[in-house]
Write an enzyme that holds these catalytic residues in place. Structure first.
Site, short mmCIF file in Angstrom:
data_model
loop_
_atom_site.label_atom_id
_atom_site.label_comp_id
_atom_site.label_asym_id
_atom_site.label_seq_id
_atom_site.Cartn_x
_atom_site.Cartn_y
_atom_site.Cartn_z
N HIS A 251 -8.19 3.23 -26.95
CA HIS A 251 -7.59 1.61 -26.40
C HIS A 251 -6.60 1.49 -26.05
O HIS A 251 -6.25 1.54 -27.66
CB HIS A 251 -9.29 0.80 -26.39
N CYS A 289 -5.72 -0.26 -20.27
CA CYS A 289 -6.95 -1.03 -20.25
C CYS A 289 -5.92 -1.65 -19.56
O CYS A 289 -4.87 -2.39 -20.33
CB CYS A 289 -7.17 -1.55 -21.30
N HIS A 316 -10.04 0.10 -17.63
CA HIS A 316 -10.43 -1.43 -17.24
C HIS A 316 -9.52 -1.84 -16.63
O HIS A 316 -8.34 -1.93 -16.50
CB HIS A 316 -10.23 -1.58 -19.18
N ASP A 359 -13.59 -5.55 -16.83
CA ASP A 359 -13.65 -6.22 -18.39
C ASP A 359 -13.54 -7.69 -18.34
O ASP A 359 -12.71 -8.33 -17.13
CB ASP A 359 -12.08 -5.12 -18.61
N HIS A 360 -14.11 -8.30 -19.28
CA HIS A 360 -13.47 -9.97 -19.97
C HIS A 360 -13.87 -10.82 -18.34
O HIS A 360 -12.92 -11.45 -18.36
CB HIS A 360 -12.25 -9.83 -20.31
N TYR A 376 -18.13 -11.56 -21.94
CA TYR A 376 -18.77 -10.34 -21.62
C TYR A 376 -20.21 -11.38 -20.47
O TYR A 376 -21.08 -11.24 -20.64
CB TYR A 376 -19.31 -9.80 -22.59
C1 DNO Z 1 -12.95 -5.78 -25.69
C2 DNO Z 1 -12.92 -4.24 -25.53
C3 DNO Z 1 -12.01 -3.40 -27.00
C4 DNO Z 1 -12.79 -1.73 -27.05
C5 DNO Z 1 -12.23 -1.26 -28.27
C6 DNO Z 1 -12.29 0.45 -27.93
O1 DNO Z 1 -13.07 -6.33 -25.11
O2 DNO Z 1 -12.02 -3.86 -24.47
O3 DNO Z 1 -13.04 -4.16 -28.45
O4 DNO Z 1 -13.45 -1.49 -26.93
O5 DNO Z 1 -11.09 -1.77 -28.32
O6 DNO Z 1 -12.72 0.84 -29.04
#
Ligand code: DNO
Length: 410
Positions: A251, A289, A316, A359-360, A376
């Site tokens: 990531h 991501c 992501h 994500d987020h 989340y």
């Molecule tokens: C945050 C996530 C990160 C991710 C880690 C992977 O929202 O995208 O915490 O899970 O960095 O190890």
């Protein structure tokens, strides 16, 4: 793309039957109850896998199988911890799971200063303010050298013009109270780290002391040393990944800037190219991501996707907006610096079964006070998931791929 969702295990308030209703096909999760540095046993993996499968979904990606600090800073027990890691990989693969998201960020996983920053539409999002982060570093953490580093801090070209972060942090110090300090520590350390299987947990009584101890482990570890340690780790586990067909996908650093005097090695095009070339094995790949990468003004997210699609094993989807001040926040999944429509086109062409999760999400409507993990939310993420499903269906039409929305008769 395979439509997946990050779910935090059987205790998650968002249940698998809720996820089934919104078109989720695959689950992204971890054994959150296994302490850092212990082997994930087949029994535990199987139990969770079977639970997920009983809802008609599959366990698509592990996020995260944490890489403990000793591997990152090259401590005396790193070889032992690498053996532990390899055994967990073997056990996961024996249970049919072949994709691992991990990170190589020292001490701190992702970081934000405000977890509920208001959007003009009344929802809230995550936010990163440089002055508040500098204040945390200088006045709360009291890190040696912090003042000097912030004094020479420069924003990427075109951002933060005329801004002096150190002066802002000093001005902030005059207005802060113990309550405000506490809230900042909660945001930067407790609420953002607690649930990601990292070094800190909700119950930590002296998080700042713990933080200082972790930081001290990295004395003398610069970018070159951290890179060497990442290469050492990847080279050590690749034979197991080959044997088990295990895709590793790191990531990117979030935010993609150097913070707290620690090196960050997965934040730019050059970084990504470096680690992919350093260990040229297809199992050594990237979690693309889009959110983390788009928070770096120097990153052209679409160009990165084109360049690295073939080594991307997990995506992501989210997007950031960078203000002229340099501070940033989460944008809509249809706006911001990451062009999600184009990203879906690139990844769908590359591999239509690539796992993707939104994500987020923003916190909206009924989400507040539900106790969801920061970033989340349920409704906010569901809203984003609906938008992204629409994008995938449209791109599929363009590409002549048959789109299937799970959970319906047709
Ligand atoms: C945050 C996530 C990160 C991710 C880690 C992977 O929202 O995208 O915490 O899970 O960095 O190890």
């Amino acid at each position: 793309m395979e439509k997946t969702w990050r779910w935090f295990g059987k205790k998650d308030k968002i249940t698998l039957s809720m996820l089934k209703q919104i078109g989720v096909e695959g689950i992204v999760t971890a054994l959150h109850d296994v302490p850092l540095g212990e082997v994930w046993t087949r029994e535990k993996i199987r139990d969770l896998r079977e639970y997920i499968e009983s809802y008609g979904m599959r366990w698509s990606v592990v996020e995260s199988l944490p890489v403990v600090e000793t591997i990152k800073y090259g401590g005396p027990d790193r070889d032992h911890q690498i053996e532990v890691y390899k055994q967990s990989l073997r056990n996961l693969s024996a249970e049919g799971i072949h994709c691992i998201c991990y990170n190589f960020m020292p001490v701190l996983d992702w970081a934000r200063t405000d977890l509920s920053h208001p959007n003009p539409n009344g929802t809230t999002n995550l936010y990163f303010n440089y002055a508040e982060f500098a204040y945390f570093d200088i006045y709360i953490l009291k890190r040696e050298g912090a003042r000097e580093e912030w004094a020479s801090f420069t924003f990427p070209e075109g951002y933060g013009v005329g801004r002096n972060v150190l002066e802002e942090a000093d001005a902030l110090a005059k207005t802060m109270t113990p309550e405000k300090d506490h809230a900042l520590v909660e945001n930067i350390v407790i609420k953002t780290q607690g649930f990601v299987s990292g070094n800190f947990s909700e119950g930590d009584e002296a998080p700042i002391q713990k933080f200082r101890e972790f930081l001290s482990l990295y004395k003398g570890i610069d970018k070159a040393a951290l890179r060497a340690n990442m290469k050492y780790f990847l080279e050590a586990i690749m034979p197991v990944c080959d044997e088990c067909d295990m895709n590793m996908c790191v990531h990117p650093d979030d935010p993609p800037i150097e913070i707290l005097g620690l090196p960050r090695i997965v934040r730019t095009e050059e970084d990504i190219r470096w680690f992919l070339d350093a260990v040229p094995n297809k199992h050594n790949g990237l979690t693309f991501c889009a959110g983390s990468l788009s928070a770096g003004a120097y990153n052209n997210v679409t160009a990165l996707a084109r360049e690295f699609a073939s080594r991307t094993h997990f995506v992501h989807l989210r997007s950031c907006h960078i203000f002229p001040s340099g501070d940033f926040t989460e944008a809509s999944h249809l706006g911001g610096r990451a062009d999600i429509v184009e990203l879906v086109r690139i990844f769908e062409k590359e591999n239509p079964s690539l796992p993707m999760r939104v994500d987020h999400g923003m916190t909206m409507l009924d989400d507040a006070d539900k106790g969801y993990n920061a970033g989340y939310s349920f409704i906010g993420r569901m809203f984003a998931m609906g938008q992204v499903q629409g994008i995938i269906a449209t791109v599929d039409r363009e590409l002549g791929i048959q789109y299937k929305q799970p959970g319906f008769f047709d």
